[in-house]
Design an enzyme around this catalytic site. Structure first.
Site, mmCIF file in Angstrom:
data_model
loop_
_atom_site.group_PDB
_atom_site.id
_atom_site.type_symbol
_atom_site.label_atom_id
_atom_site.label_comp_id
_atom_site.label_asym_id
_atom_site.label_seq_id
_atom_site.Cartn_x
_atom_site.Cartn_y
_atom_site.Cartn_z
ATOM 1 N N ARG A 27 13.393 33.027 15.080
ATOM 2 C CA ARG A 27 13.670 31.532 14.711
ATOM 3 C C ARG A 27 12.711 30.716 13.748
ATOM 4 O O ARG A 27 11.643 31.041 13.753
ATOM 5 C CB ARG A 27 13.602 30.604 16.195
ATOM 6 C CG ARG A 27 14.908 31.380 17.099
ATOM 7 C CD ARG A 27 14.661 30.246 18.189
ATOM 8 N NE ARG A 27 13.656 30.417 19.006
ATOM 9 C CZ ARG A 27 12.670 29.788 19.294
ATOM 10 N NH1 ARG A 27 12.479 28.689 18.456
ATOM 11 N NH2 ARG A 27 11.722 30.118 20.091
ATOM 12 N N TYR A 176 19.209 36.247 11.583
ATOM 13 C CA TYR A 176 18.623 36.538 12.961
ATOM 14 C C TYR A 176 19.146 35.932 14.028
ATOM 15 O O TYR A 176 19.658 34.681 13.873
ATOM 16 C CB TYR A 176 17.171 36.240 12.682
ATOM 17 C CG TYR A 176 16.293 36.230 14.198
ATOM 18 C CD1 TYR A 176 16.188 37.208 14.696
ATOM 19 C CD2 TYR A 176 16.246 34.859 14.757
ATOM 20 C CE1 TYR A 176 15.388 37.215 16.024
ATOM 21 C CE2 TYR A 176 15.756 34.743 16.087
ATOM 22 C CZ TYR A 176 15.439 36.010 16.905
ATOM 23 O OH TYR A 176 14.685 35.959 18.144
ATOM 24 N N LYS A 185 21.026 29.178 21.224
ATOM 25 C CA LYS A 185 20.160 27.920 21.319
ATOM 26 C C LYS A 185 20.885 26.741 20.505
ATOM 27 O O LYS A 185 20.771 25.669 21.066
ATOM 28 C CB LYS A 185 18.955 28.265 20.684
ATOM 29 C CG LYS A 185 18.246 29.427 20.990
ATOM 30 C CD LYS A 185 17.819 29.303 22.616
ATOM 31 C CE LYS A 185 16.568 30.503 22.919
ATOM 32 N NZ LYS A 185 16.577 30.709 24.372
ATOM 33 N N HIS A 205 16.935 25.069 29.150
ATOM 34 C CA HIS A 205 16.569 26.425 28.904
ATOM 35 C C HIS A 205 15.904 27.275 30.096
ATOM 36 O O HIS A 205 14.681 27.216 30.377
ATOM 37 C CB HIS A 205 15.281 26.308 27.586
ATOM 38 C CG HIS A 205 14.880 27.499 27.096
ATOM 39 N ND1 HIS A 205 13.570 27.674 26.899
ATOM 40 C CD2 HIS A 205 15.423 28.819 26.866
ATOM 41 C CE1 HIS A 205 13.569 28.737 26.365
ATOM 42 N NE2 HIS A 205 14.549 29.544 26.297
ATOM 43 N N SER A 227 9.109 30.969 25.669
ATOM 44 C CA SER A 227 9.296 32.233 25.412
ATOM 45 C C SER A 227 8.257 33.159 25.458
ATOM 46 O O SER A 227 7.142 32.856 25.363
ATOM 47 C CB SER A 227 9.872 32.528 23.720
ATOM 48 O OG SER A 227 11.037 31.872 23.443
ATOM 49 N N CYS A 229 7.305 34.230 28.419
ATOM 50 C CA CYS A 229 6.256 33.941 29.591
ATOM 51 C C CYS A 229 7.054 34.763 31.011
ATOM 52 O O CYS A 229 6.582 34.383 32.007
ATOM 53 C CB CYS A 229 6.150 32.561 29.915
ATOM 54 S SG CYS A 229 5.287 31.697 28.662
ATOM 55 N N ASP A 252 18.634 33.029 30.845
ATOM 56 C CA ASP A 252 17.869 32.094 29.518
ATOM 57 C C ASP A 252 18.481 30.574 29.713
ATOM 58 O O ASP A 252 17.512 29.509 29.318
ATOM 59 C CB ASP A 252 18.370 32.704 28.368
ATOM 60 C CG ASP A 252 17.505 32.120 26.957
ATOM 61 O OD1 ASP A 252 16.503 31.877 27.484
ATOM 62 O OD2 ASP A 252 18.104 31.716 26.058
ATOM 63 N N ARG A 348 14.578 42.795 19.597
ATOM 64 C CA ARG A 348 15.498 42.262 20.491
ATOM 65 C C ARG A 348 16.564 43.382 20.965
ATOM 66 O O ARG A 348 16.797 44.472 20.301
ATOM 67 C CB ARG A 348 16.327 41.055 19.975
ATOM 68 C CG ARG A 348 15.360 39.713 19.840
ATOM 69 C CD ARG A 348 15.074 39.017 21.054
ATOM 70 N NE ARG A 348 14.130 37.840 20.585
ATOM 71 C CZ ARG A 348 14.168 36.880 21.294
ATOM 72 N NH1 ARG A 348 14.895 36.835 22.544
ATOM 73 N NH2 ARG A 348 13.287 36.016 20.955
#
Length: 564
Positions: A27, A176, A185, A205, A227, A229, A252, A348
């Protein structure tokens, strides 16, 4: 496959590998903007003109100029695809419709995995509002430069722009996922967040999961982590305690609203998983690995000579002697001394949710699932206890507002610095963060069953840099404590920063745990931390801090300053 963008992995049914241009791997937060007539509908009144970290505003005039510079003729010679999609079960009152135009067939395939793409959308759409999504890789044909990895992109001209008033997203230059799969998102958080503000619900989120204890009692939780975690790992954990069952609803994003009975209900608006590959293996997340065995697209991972995938974390699951090709096309061998990784740190997997063996039977229920607890957390190596419970809803909103974590590979940042990520929403806000916080506070109304709010930290270390808590499947022990707190058990005690477990109230049988260190609240650390939180909120939110939250900050800061 004909163009070389995808390559089949022969080891798994209907699974493909994709390698992007190395300039297009994450991102691009610095190029992600929100357009509004009034700057302060998007950004907060930052102190002393500080640059906003919580949303990047662009004026309508500059937006028009940016679009005119980029879009005319941008799809020349390319195929344009029209993608009708639903975020959430098609026809659910909690779902929303989008239509994305794109010139990337990679985006088409990933959108089919990540959203519900169907001709039925046109029937449901009717005269209803829908979110308009426009995407181009910015590479009209014929191209006059070398295309790397058969991956078209235009990194110098990337922009990901949102127009919440018009319910529209425009993305240019990047293929991406976080920049091009506009249902994710862009729609599900930035635009949906603004729609939720207007309509009185919440777009967050957050993962959604259920935990069932040995007595058969089931409770649903949502959890918001920055992200990298452990959000996907928690959504799919395999409990180490006997008799417990965890089911995944989503990993997510959660859309939530209170029903007529005052119960907070949540749906997962997505249809698949877009997870970070490195670190995912049969020990850390066996359920995610099960979801990857078919019908997937893997981006920027390595490939084994026998047609399989490889990334950092799979060393014990792949033949040590097998030749491997890295995401950059270099030779690689497990255990060798190469100073480069096999896969990009933000590589990913894109997989259909239905592949996950522990998806909840109600994961597509149009009514959603009832939420009992909200969990915030971050990667905090020092000072922050394993779990804190908020004293009430206001304090819980404050706990969410002060979330911090180490920076990750999901965006373009480098290094290990601790970054503020309030509500784990810092990169995903579509309107003024002060109004967002007030919206959270406004959720508390008479007659509503307000979920308990918690903050967790699986990542605290001792002085030797060793983790104090084993994490992964052992996190069920903390979830069990939360379930008992939701039921009102007297197993928490007050501290200056919130409620923490009474000693021994979390089942640690079989673990070698230093309880006192794991739950210690070092006064000097917390005094510095709360003052730094105030500095950040004053600088970044300024006059837009809701008065109730300012009072909460004053209250907690006074208690921390009084710590001995």
């Amino acid at each position: 496959m004909e163009r070389g963008t995808l390559h089949k992995l022969t080891k798994y049914p209907n699974t493909y590998i994709c390698r992007t241009d190395p300039r297009d791997v994450a991102r691009v937060e610095s190029r992600t903007v929100v357009c509004s007539v009034d700057r302060y509908a998007t950004e907060c009144h930052t102190k002393d003109g500080a640059a906003s970290q919580l949303a990047h505003w662009i004026s309508p005039e500059n937006m028009d100029a940016a679009m005119q510079e980029r879009f005319p003729g941008c799809m020349a010679g390319r195929m344009m695809y029209v993608i009708p999609f639903s975020m959430g079960p098609i026809g659910s009152p909690l779902s929303k419709i989008g239509v994305e135009l794109t010139d990337s067939n990679y985006v088409v395939l990933c959108m089919r995995l990540m959203t519900r793409v169907s001709h039925d959308i046109w029937r449901v759409l009717g005269n209803n509002e829908f979110v308009r999504c426009l995407h181009s890789v910015g590479c009209p044909r014929p191209v006059n430069y070398r295309v790397v990895n058969h991956w078209s992109c235009n990194p110098e001209k990337v922009i990901i722009a949102h127009m919440p008033d018009d319910r529209m997203v425009v993305s240019y230059g990047s293929g991406y996922g976080g920049n091009s799969l506009l249902g994710k998102k862009c729609f599900a958080l930035r635009i949906a967040g603004r729609i939720a503000y207007d309509e009185g619900w919440m777009a967050e989120h957050m993962l959604i999961m259920s935990v069932t204890n040995p007595k058969g009692v089931e409770k649903f939780f949502v959890a918001a982590f920055p992200s990298a975690c452990g959000k996907t790992n928690l959504a799919m954990i395999q409990p180490t305690l006997p008799g417990y069952t965890v089911r995944c609803v989503g990993d997510d994003i959660a859309w939530m609203r209170f029903n007529k009975d005052g119960q907070l209900m949540a749906i997962n608006p997505e249809n698949g998983f877009f997870g970070v590959a490195p670190g995912t293996n049969h020990q850390t997340n066996p359920n995610a690995m099960a979801a990857l065995q078919r019908d997937c697209i893997l981006t920027n991972v390595a490939e084994t000579a026998d047609g399989g995938y490889f990334w950092e974390g799979l060393e014990d699951e792949v033949d040590k002697d097998i030749p491997i090709t890295t995401w950059l096309g270099k030779p690689y061998k497990i255990g060798s001394k190469e100073n480069y990784p096999s896969s990009h740190p933000n590589s990913r997997f894109t997989a259909p949710a239905k592949n996950c063996p522990i998806m909840h039977p109600k994961w597509e229920d149009p009514a959603g699932v009832p939420i009992s607890g909200i969990i915030f957390g971050g990667r905090r190596p020092e000072g922050v206890p394993l779990v804190i419970e908020a004293e009430d809803w206001k304090h819980g909103v404050f706990l969410g507002a002060q979330v911090k974590s180490e920076a990750t590979a999901a965006a373009e940042f480098k290094g290990k610095q601790i970054m503020h990520d309030p509500m784990a929403m810092r990169p995903f806000l579509g309107y003024n963060f002060g109004k967002y916080l007030q919206h959270w506070l406004d959720m508390e109304k008479p007659g509503r069953k307000m979920p308990k709010i918690f903050h967790v930290n699986w990542f605290r270390k001792d002085q030797n840099e060793k983790f104090l808590w084993p994490g992964f499947g052992e996190n069920i022990r903390v979830l069990d404590w939360m379930m008992r707190r939701v039921d009102g058990e007297d197993i928490a005690e007050p501290t200056a920063v919130g409620l923490v477990p009474k000693e021994g109230s979390i089942n640690t049988d079989g673990l070698n745990i230093n309880w006192k260190e794991l739950f210690s609240i070092p006064p000097d650390y917390w005094k510095s931390d709360i003052h730094e939180t105030r500095r950040y909120l004053e600088e970044q939110v300024g006059d837009d801090i809701p008065p109730v939250l300012r009072s909460e900050l004053d209250r907690v800061e006074a208690r921390v300053d009084a710590m001995k």
